[in-house]
Motif scaffolding. Structure first.
Motif: not given
Length: 116
Positions: A31, A33, A52-54, A73, A107-108, A110
């Motif tokens: 992940s 950010s 925001v994080c993947t 997300g 899912e990414t 926010r």
């Protein structure tokens, strides 16, 4: 013009975010950010901004009360005592100081946050 109330327009869709790096303590995936500060007070209290994080999974411990308004997300937070919190767009969570567990971003995500 200077404002006594710090603000950011279009918080749910801004693209001018700053690289905040990889999430520490990864358990699965990598992940990453990005974010943008709205305000950081003396001794970093309070702090507010966009995060925001993947996708990925990692350990986390919340050091101070943190209010999160997720605007995009999907993720699952699982506390060390087994509580499960599913988040998606339009979810608001108030994590108390000392909350510890795992986060799995599916899912990414926010979120607009405020650390007290």
């Amino acid at each position: 013009m200077t404002s006594s109330a710090p603000y950011l327009h279009q918080a749910s869709s801004r693209t001018d975010l700053i690289d905040w790096g990889a999430q520490p303590a990864p358990l699965e995936g990598a992940s990453h950010s990005t974010g943008r500060l709205v305000h950081k007070g003396p001794n970093n209290q309070p702090e507010s901004g966009i995060w925001v994080c993947t996708p990925g999974r990692w350990r986390l411990a919340i050091p101070r009360d943190e209010l999160c308004h997720f605007v995009a997300g999907r993720a699952t937070y699982r506390s060390d005592d087994g509580e499960v919190i599913e988040v998606s767009a339009a979810t608001v969570v108030m994590f108390p100081a000392g909350w510890a567990g795992e986060c799995t971003v599916h899912e990414t995500i926010r979120n607009i946050y405020m650390l007290a």
